[in-house]
Design a protein around this motif. Structure first.
Motif, PDB file in Angstrom:
ATOM      1  N   CYS A 188     -21.432  22.103  23.237  1.00 14.07           N
ATOM      2  CA  CYS A 188     -20.671  21.290  22.276  1.00 14.07           C
ATOM      3  C   CYS A 188     -21.092  21.596  20.844  1.00 14.07           C
ATOM      4  N   GLU A 189     -22.407  21.764  20.632  1.00 10.88           N
ATOM      5  CA  GLU A 189     -22.900  22.103  19.299  1.00 10.88           C
ATOM      6  C   GLU A 189     -22.367  23.468  18.856  1.00 10.88           C
ATOM      7  N   PHE A 190     -22.353  24.437  19.753  1.00  7.78           N
ATOM      8  CA  PHE A 190     -21.834  25.770  19.451  1.00  7.78           C
ATOM      9  C   PHE A 190     -20.345  25.700  19.118  1.00  7.78           C
ATOM     10  N   VAL A 191     -19.573  25.029  19.974  1.00  9.57           N
ATOM     11  CA  VAL A 191     -18.124  24.925  19.761  1.00  9.57           C
ATOM     12  C   VAL A 191     -17.823  24.223  18.431  1.00  9.57           C
ATOM     13  N   ALA A 192     -18.633  23.236  18.067  1.00  9.28           N
ATOM     14  CA  ALA A 192     -18.432  22.497  16.811  1.00  9.28           C
ATOM     15  C   ALA A 192     -18.907  23.278  15.588  1.00  9.28           C
ATOM     16  N   GLY A 193     -19.614  24.399  15.808  1.00  8.33           N
ATOM     17  CA  GLY A 193     -20.112  25.189  14.680  1.00  8.33           C
ATOM     18  C   GLY A 193     -21.321  24.576  14.002  1.00  8.33           C
ATOM     19  N   ALA A 194     -22.100  23.810  14.738  1.00 11.55           N
ATOM     20  CA  ALA A 194     -23.279  23.159  14.163  1.00 11.55           C
ATOM     21  C   ALA A 194     -24.290  24.209  13.678  1.00 11.55           C
ATOM     22  N   PRO A 195     -24.964  23.941  12.570  1.00 11.73           N
ATOM     23  CA  PRO A 195     -25.982  24.868  12.066  1.00 11.73           C
ATOM     24  C   PRO A 195     -27.057  25.130  13.124  1.00 11.73           C
ATOM     25  N   GLY A 196     -27.444  26.379  13.253  1.00 10.92           N
ATOM     26  CA  GLY A 196     -28.473  26.760  14.212  1.00 10.92           C
ATOM     27  C   GLY A 196     -27.976  26.912  15.635  1.00 10.92           C
ATOM     28  N   SER A 197     -26.688  26.734  15.863  1.00 13.07           N
ATOM     29  CA  SER A 197     -26.134  26.806  17.220  1.00 13.07           C
ATOM     30  C   SER A 197     -25.260  28.026  17.447  1.00 13.07           C
ATOM     31  N   ALA A 198     -25.307  28.971  16.543  1.00 16.36           N
ATOM     32  CA  ALA A 198     -24.445  30.151  16.653  1.00 16.36           C
ATOM     33  C   ALA A 198     -24.872  31.048  17.812  1.00 16.36           C
ATOM     34  N   HIS A 199     -23.894  31.634  18.441  1.00 18.07           N
ATOM     35  CA  HIS A 199     -24.068  32.649  19.483  1.00 18.07           C
ATOM     36  C   HIS A 199     -23.054  33.752  19.169  1.00 18.07           C
ATOM     37  N   VAL A 200     -23.226  34.913  19.753  1.00 11.63           N
ATOM     38  CA  VAL A 200     -22.256  35.986  19.603  1.00 11.63           C
ATOM     39  C   VAL A 200     -21.110  35.712  20.573  1.00 11.63           C
ATOM     40  N   THR A 201     -19.947  35.393  20.027  1.00  9.16           N
ATOM     41  CA  THR A 201     -18.766  35.089  20.834  1.00  9.16           C
ATOM     42  C   THR A 201     -18.128  36.389  21.304  1.00  9.16           C
ATOM     43  N   VAL A 202     -17.785  36.438  22.595  1.00 11.67           N
ATOM     44  CA  VAL A 202     -17.113  37.623  23.120  1.00 11.67           C
ATOM     45  C   VAL A 202     -15.679  37.323  23.550  1.00 11.67           C
ATOM     46  N   TYR A 203     -15.360  36.031  23.777  1.00 13.34           N
ATOM     47  CA  TYR A 203     -14.011  35.649  24.175  1.00 13.34           C
ATOM     48  C   TYR A 203     -13.807  34.191  23.806  1.00 13.34           C
ATOM     49  N   GLU A 204     -12.572  33.892  23.416  1.00 14.61           N
ATOM     50  CA  GLU A 204     -12.227  32.500  23.131  1.00 14.61           C
ATOM     51  C   GLU A 204     -10.734  32.321  23.293  1.00 14.61           C
ATOM     52  N   ASP A 205     -10.347  31.222  23.906  1.00 14.62           N
ATOM     53  CA  ASP A 205      -8.957  30.795  23.936  1.00 14.62           C
ATOM     54  C   ASP A 205      -8.939  29.300  23.624  1.00 14.62           C
ATOM     55  N   GLU A 206      -7.812  28.639  23.804  1.00 10.44           N
ATOM     56  CA  GLU A 206      -7.721  27.221  23.443  1.00 10.44           C
ATOM     57  C   GLU A 206      -8.663  26.335  24.243  1.00 10.44           C
ATOM     58  N   GLU A 207      -8.954  26.711  25.497  1.00 10.02           N
ATOM     59  CA  GLU A 207      -9.743  25.861  26.393  1.00 10.02           C
ATOM     60  C   GLU A 207     -11.156  26.345  26.672  1.00 10.02           C
ATOM     61  N   HIS A 208     -11.435  27.636  26.432  1.00  7.38           N
ATOM     62  CA  HIS A 208     -12.684  28.237  26.900  1.00  7.38           C
ATOM     63  C   HIS A 208     -13.351  29.067  25.813  1.00  7.38           C
ATOM     64  N   ASP A 236     -19.622  43.413  20.251  1.00 10.04           N
ATOM     65  CA  ASP A 236     -18.504  44.290  19.863  1.00 10.04           C
ATOM     66  C   ASP A 236     -17.971  45.063  21.062  1.00 10.04           C
ATOM     67  N   ARG A 237     -18.880  45.608  21.859  1.00 12.97           N
ATOM     68  CA  ARG A 237     -18.471  46.399  23.025  1.00 12.97           C
ATOM     69  C   ARG A 237     -17.756  45.526  24.060  1.00 12.97           C
ATOM     70  N   LEU A 238     -18.248  44.318  24.266  1.00 13.14           N
ATOM     71  CA  LEU A 238     -17.600  43.414  25.223  1.00 13.14           C
ATOM     72  C   LEU A 238     -16.233  42.967  24.723  1.00 13.14           C
ATOM     73  N   ARG A 239     -16.129  42.643  23.434  1.00 17.61           N
ATOM     74  CA  ARG A 239     -14.822  42.261  22.878  1.00 17.61           C
ATOM     75  C   ARG A 239     -13.824  43.406  22.998  1.00 17.61           C
ATOM     76  N   ALA A 240     -14.284  44.634  22.749  1.00 16.34           N
ATOM     77  CA  ALA A 240     -13.396  45.795  22.873  1.00 16.34           C
ATOM     78  C   ALA A 240     -12.932  45.963  24.321  1.00 16.34           C
ATOM     79  N   ALA A 241     -13.837  45.791  25.278  1.00 12.17           N
ATOM     80  CA  ALA A 241     -13.462  45.899  26.694  1.00 12.17           C
ATOM     81  C   ALA A 241     -12.464  44.806  27.068  1.00 12.17           C
ATOM     82  N   LEU A 242     -12.675  43.608  26.547  1.00 11.99           N
ATOM     83  CA  LEU A 242     -11.730  42.513  26.809  1.00 11.99           C
ATOM     84  C   LEU A 242     -10.375  42.812  26.182  1.00 11.99           C
TER      85      LEU A 242
END
Length: 170
Positions: free
Chosen positions: A25-45, A156-162
């Motif tokens: 929830c913290e990551f999805v909300a963009g809370a400081p210190g909660s960043a991760h490298v996103t490889v996929y995102e849609d409206e629900e996931h 980057d490589r995972l996003r490109a494969a997706l």
């Protein structure tokens, strides 16, 4: 990509996940210190690199909504949509990381990390048998020491494969 391991402070990790806010929830909300490298995102996931990977390219997939139970909190269509994302991301992990086997696990509990999430962990091809399966996934055996640049390159490589898989499927 670095294959060196560093020890993981399990006591600090446990204290954080048991008493802190929900990490997804913290990551999805963009809370400081909660960043991760996103490889996929849609409206629900959302799918993102594990901050404490035990194998290269380990990804977590989660619904954006705070759901705690894979079976009873999702109706059949929502469950199938989530599993479709898990499969799509797992195929990208396989294309990029070339694992011997891909492990899919849903971990967490009401006591910590309660937000439903799936772990996608590609077992490196040359892993000795005694270091496979649960051993390969346990942070007690150390986590990979990755630089931010290495994590970004893997993302980057995972996003490109997706993206390639969407073009082929479409």
């Amino acid at each position: 990509m670095s294959s060196e391991r560093r020890s993981h402070d399990l006591a600090a990790y446990e204290a954080r996940v048991r008493s802190g806010p929900c990490f997804v929830c913290e990551f999805v909300a963009g809370a400081p210190g909660s960043a991760h490298v996103t490889v996929y995102e849609d409206e629900e996931h959302v799918a993102f690199l594990d901050r404490y990977p035990t194998v290269p390219g380990k990804v977590l997939v989660a619904p954006k909504a705070h759901i705690e139970h894979a079976v009873r909190d999702l109706d059949e269509l929502a469950y199938l949509r989530l599993m479709s994302v898990v499969r799509k991301v797992a195929l990208a992990v396989e294309a990029v990381m070339k694992p011997e086997r891909t492990y899919l696990l849903s971990l967490g509990s009401q006591q910590g990390n309660s937000h439903l999430h799936w772990h996608i962990a590609g077992l490196p091809a040359d892993t000795p048998y005694r270091q496979q399966q649960f051993h390969a996934l346990m942070t007690e055996n150390g986590v990979l020491s990755l630089t931010d640049e290495e994590a970004a390159a893997t993302g980057d490589r995972l996003r490109a494969a997706l993206a390639d898989s969407v073009e082929v499927a479409g």
